[in-house]
Design a protein around this motif. Sequence first.
Motif, PDB file in Angstrom:
ATOM      1  N   PRO A  46       0.835  -1.198   0.000  1.00  0.00           N
ATOM      2  CA  PRO A  46       0.000   0.000   0.000  1.00  0.00           C
ATOM      3  C   PRO A  46       0.875   1.256   0.000  1.00  0.00           C
ATOM      4  CG  PRO A  46      -0.722  -1.543   1.689  1.00  0.00           C
ATOM      5  CD  PRO A  46       0.595  -2.043   1.172  1.00  0.00           C
ATOM      6  N   ALA A  47       0.428   2.265  -0.696  1.00  0.00           N
ATOM      7  CA  ALA A  47       1.169   3.529  -0.745  1.00  0.00           C
ATOM      8  C   ALA A  47       1.070   4.261   0.585  1.00  0.00           C
ATOM      9  CB  ALA A  47       0.629   4.411  -1.873  1.00  0.00           C
ATOM     10  N   ARG A  48       1.999   5.169   0.760  1.00  0.00           N
ATOM     11  CA  ARG A  48       2.037   6.069   1.918  1.00  0.00           C
ATOM     12  C   ARG A  48       2.020   7.505   1.380  1.00  0.00           C
ATOM     13  NH1 ARG A  48       6.575   2.403   2.716  1.00  0.00           N
ATOM     14  NH2 ARG A  48       7.822   4.080   1.810  1.00  0.00           N
ATOM     15  N   PRO A  49       1.676   8.467   2.209  1.00  0.00           N
ATOM     16  CA  PRO A  49       1.712   9.856   1.733  1.00  0.00           C
ATOM     17  C   PRO A  49       3.062  10.262   1.151  1.00  0.00           C
ATOM     18  CG  PRO A  49       0.529   9.745   3.807  1.00  0.00           C
ATOM     19  CD  PRO A  49       1.125   8.380   3.575  1.00  0.00           C
ATOM     20  N   ASP A  50       4.154   9.725   1.694  1.00  0.00           N
ATOM     21  CA  ASP A  50       5.473  10.121   1.191  1.00  0.00           C
ATOM     22  C   ASP A  50       5.813   9.496  -0.176  1.00  0.00           C
ATOM     23  OD1 ASP A  50       5.951   7.529   2.082  1.00  0.00           O
ATOM     24  OD2 ASP A  50       7.725   8.048   3.251  1.00  0.00           O
TER      25      ASP A  50
ATOM     26  N   PHE B  55      -3.029  13.847  -3.235  1.00  0.00           N
ATOM     27  CA  PHE B  55      -2.456  12.529  -2.975  1.00  0.00           C
ATOM     28  C   PHE B  55      -2.292  12.269  -1.479  1.00  0.00           C
ATOM     29  CE2 PHE B  55       0.849   9.315  -2.572  1.00  0.00           C
ATOM     30  CZ  PHE B  55       0.531   8.409  -3.562  1.00  0.00           C
ATOM     31  N   VAL B  56      -1.883  13.261  -0.735  1.00  0.00           N
ATOM     32  CA  VAL B  56      -1.606  13.071   0.699  1.00  0.00           C
ATOM     33  C   VAL B  56      -2.864  13.131   1.559  1.00  0.00           C
ATOM     34  CG1 VAL B  56       0.757  13.903   0.455  1.00  0.00           C
ATOM     35  CG2 VAL B  56      -1.049  15.517   1.108  1.00  0.00           C
ATOM     36  N   ARG B  57      -3.993  13.504   0.958  1.00  0.00           N
ATOM     37  CA  ARG B  57      -5.247  13.615   1.704  1.00  0.00           C
ATOM     38  C   ARG B  57      -6.131  12.399   1.468  1.00  0.00           C
ATOM     39  NH1 ARG B  57      -6.765  19.372  -0.390  1.00  0.00           N
ATOM     40  NH2 ARG B  57      -8.551  18.195  -1.111  1.00  0.00           N
ATOM     41  N   PRO B  58      -6.772  11.891   2.505  1.00  0.00           N
ATOM     42  CA  PRO B  58      -7.711  10.776   2.320  1.00  0.00           C
ATOM     43  C   PRO B  58      -9.012  11.245   1.673  1.00  0.00           C
ATOM     44  CG  PRO B  58      -7.560  11.392   4.638  1.00  0.00           C
ATOM     45  CD  PRO B  58      -6.579  12.251   3.888  1.00  0.00           C
ATOM     46  N   GLY B  59      -9.763  10.273   1.150  1.00  0.00           N
ATOM     47  CA  GLY B  59     -11.124  10.535   0.705  1.00  0.00           C
ATOM     48  C   GLY B  59     -11.278  11.149  -0.662  1.00  0.00           C
TER      49      GLY B  59
ATOM     50  N   ARG C 111     -10.197  10.556  -5.148  1.00  0.00           N
ATOM     51  CA  ARG C 111      -9.796   9.609  -6.189  1.00  0.00           C
ATOM     52  C   ARG C 111      -8.284   9.340  -6.200  1.00  0.00           C
ATOM     53  NH1 ARG C 111     -10.532  10.234 -12.720  1.00  0.00           N
ATOM     54  NH2 ARG C 111     -12.632  10.792 -12.157  1.00  0.00           N
ATOM     55  N   LEU C 112      -7.480  10.368  -6.030  1.00  0.00           N
ATOM     56  CA  LEU C 112      -6.031  10.229  -6.163  1.00  0.00           C
ATOM     57  C   LEU C 112      -5.304  10.059  -4.832  1.00  0.00           C
ATOM     58  CD1 LEU C 112      -5.326  12.869  -8.958  1.00  0.00           C
ATOM     59  CD2 LEU C 112      -5.870  10.440  -9.183  1.00  0.00           C
ATOM     60  N   SER C 113      -6.031   9.794  -3.767  1.00  0.00           N
ATOM     61  CA  SER C 113      -5.423   9.631  -2.450  1.00  0.00           C
ATOM     62  C   SER C 113      -4.494   8.421  -2.405  1.00  0.00           C
ATOM     63  CB  SER C 113      -6.514   9.459  -1.391  1.00  0.00           C
ATOM     64  OG  SER C 113      -5.944   9.097  -0.146  1.00  0.00           O
ATOM     65  N   PHE C 114      -3.451   8.546  -1.622  1.00  0.00           N
ATOM     66  CA  PHE C 114      -2.539   7.422  -1.391  1.00  0.00           C
ATOM     67  C   PHE C 114      -3.291   6.194  -0.906  1.00  0.00           C
ATOM     68  CE2 PHE C 114      -2.990   9.262   2.779  1.00  0.00           C
ATOM     69  CZ  PHE C 114      -2.915   8.193   3.651  1.00  0.00           C
ATOM     70  N   GLN C 115      -4.453   6.382  -0.286  1.00  0.00           N
ATOM     71  CA  GLN C 115      -5.249   5.262   0.224  1.00  0.00           C
ATOM     72  C   GLN C 115      -5.715   4.324  -0.886  1.00  0.00           C
ATOM     73  OE1 GLN C 115      -8.265   7.718   2.117  1.00  0.00           O
ATOM     74  NE2 GLN C 115      -7.604   6.925   4.106  1.00  0.00           N
ATOM     75  N   ASN C 116      -5.728   4.801  -2.111  1.00  0.00           N
ATOM     76  CA  ASN C 116      -6.210   4.028  -3.259  1.00  0.00           C
ATOM     77  C   ASN C 116      -5.074   3.544  -4.145  1.00  0.00           C
ATOM     78  OD1 ASN C 116      -8.860   4.669  -2.458  1.00  0.00           O
ATOM     79  ND2 ASN C 116      -8.739   6.613  -3.543  1.00  0.00           N
ATOM     80  N   VAL C 117      -3.843   3.591  -3.637  1.00  0.00           N
ATOM     81  CA  VAL C 117      -2.671   3.310  -4.466  1.00  0.00           C
ATOM     82  C   VAL C 117      -1.861   2.162  -3.869  1.00  0.00           C
ATOM     83  CG1 VAL C 117      -0.510   4.279  -5.378  1.00  0.00           C
ATOM     84  CG2 VAL C 117      -2.568   5.708  -5.260  1.00  0.00           C
ATOM     85  N   TRP C 118      -1.350   1.305  -4.761  1.00  0.00           N
ATOM     86  CA  TRP C 118      -0.432   0.227  -4.402  1.00  0.00           C
ATOM     87  C   TRP C 118       0.832   0.430  -5.222  1.00  0.00           C
ATOM     88  CZ3 TRP C 118      -5.529   0.145  -4.307  1.00  0.00           C
ATOM     89  CH2 TRP C 118      -6.140  -0.359  -3.161  1.00  0.00           C
ATOM     90  N   ILE C 119       1.971   0.351  -4.552  1.00  0.00           N
ATOM     91  CA  ILE C 119       3.273   0.601  -5.169  1.00  0.00           C
ATOM     92  C   ILE C 119       3.997  -0.727  -5.412  1.00  0.00           C
ATOM     93  CG2 ILE C 119       5.544   1.694  -4.857  1.00  0.00           C
ATOM     94  CD1 ILE C 119       3.417   3.818  -5.038  1.00  0.00           C
TER      95      ILE C 119
ATOM     96  N   SER D  50     -16.988   5.973  -6.686  1.00  0.00           N
ATOM     97  CA  SER D  50     -16.468   6.957  -7.640  1.00  0.00           C
ATOM     98  C   SER D  50     -17.017   8.359  -7.431  1.00  0.00           C
ATOM     99  CB  SER D  50     -16.749   6.523  -9.080  1.00  0.00           C
ATOM    100  OG  SER D  50     -15.999   5.396  -9.422  1.00  0.00           O
ATOM    101  N   GLU D  51     -18.317   8.475  -7.321  1.00  0.00           N
ATOM    102  CA  GLU D  51     -18.927   9.805  -7.164  1.00  0.00           C
ATOM    103  C   GLU D  51     -18.383  10.517  -5.932  1.00  0.00           C
ATOM    104  OE1 GLU D  51     -21.138  11.680  -9.003  1.00  0.00           O
ATOM    105  OE2 GLU D  51     -21.031  10.179 -10.594  1.00  0.00           O
ATOM    106  N   ALA D  52     -18.346   9.830  -4.801  1.00  0.00           N
ATOM    107  CA  ALA D  52     -17.861  10.442  -3.561  1.00  0.00           C
ATOM    108  C   ALA D  52     -16.376  10.792  -3.662  1.00  0.00           C
ATOM    109  CB  ALA D  52     -18.110   9.516  -2.380  1.00  0.00           C
TER     110      ALA D  52
END
Length: 187
Positions: A9-13, A50-54, A56-64, A83-85
């Motif tokens: 899982p991605a991290r903010p950094d 990217f560094v904020r939750p909630g 589309r592009l949040s780190f929470q939705n990314v796998w590295i 998607s809408e939210a």
Amino acid sequence: MTESVTVRPARPDDAAFAVPLIQATIGHIGLALTGAATDAEAQGVMLEFFVRPGNRLSFQNVWIAERSGEALGFLLGYAGVDSEALDEPFREHLRGRNLPGNVVSEGQHGEWYVDTLAVTGAARGHGVGARLLQEAPAQATAQGLDRVGLLVEHGNRAAKLYLRQGFEVEAERVLGGHAYDHMIHRI
């Protein structure tokens, strides 16, 4: 490249690695999503998101994907029902810039949506994209979904990878004047 690729899982950094690849991959969509006139401006906005939750592009939705601690690529995805939210923060951002908040959500209900898949130039052709795509069915299953969906722009050579990984064209969609195939992988 003999060591195996791991996915985490991605991290903010991870923003400095992921955001330029996101914009390089989504191009005109990134400009529309951020209301930016240039790729550099879009990346600046994306870094904040990217560094904020909630969203589309949040780190929470990314796998590295990485090998020996070196980032090689990423998968960005989420349940289509969300998607809408996840796009609402971008709509608010656009309205705050006195721009129309016309963000078309891409994910469909009933699917886990692969928003973006990107691999560094040096890592292409070494199975990194395929390894990242293996994460999608696992995420779908964990959320009670039985299919993975994605959009691929007509003419994008990544379509060959998706076909090899078991995706099939289900429909065509037009977003921002560009034609895409909506591809589905049933789990």
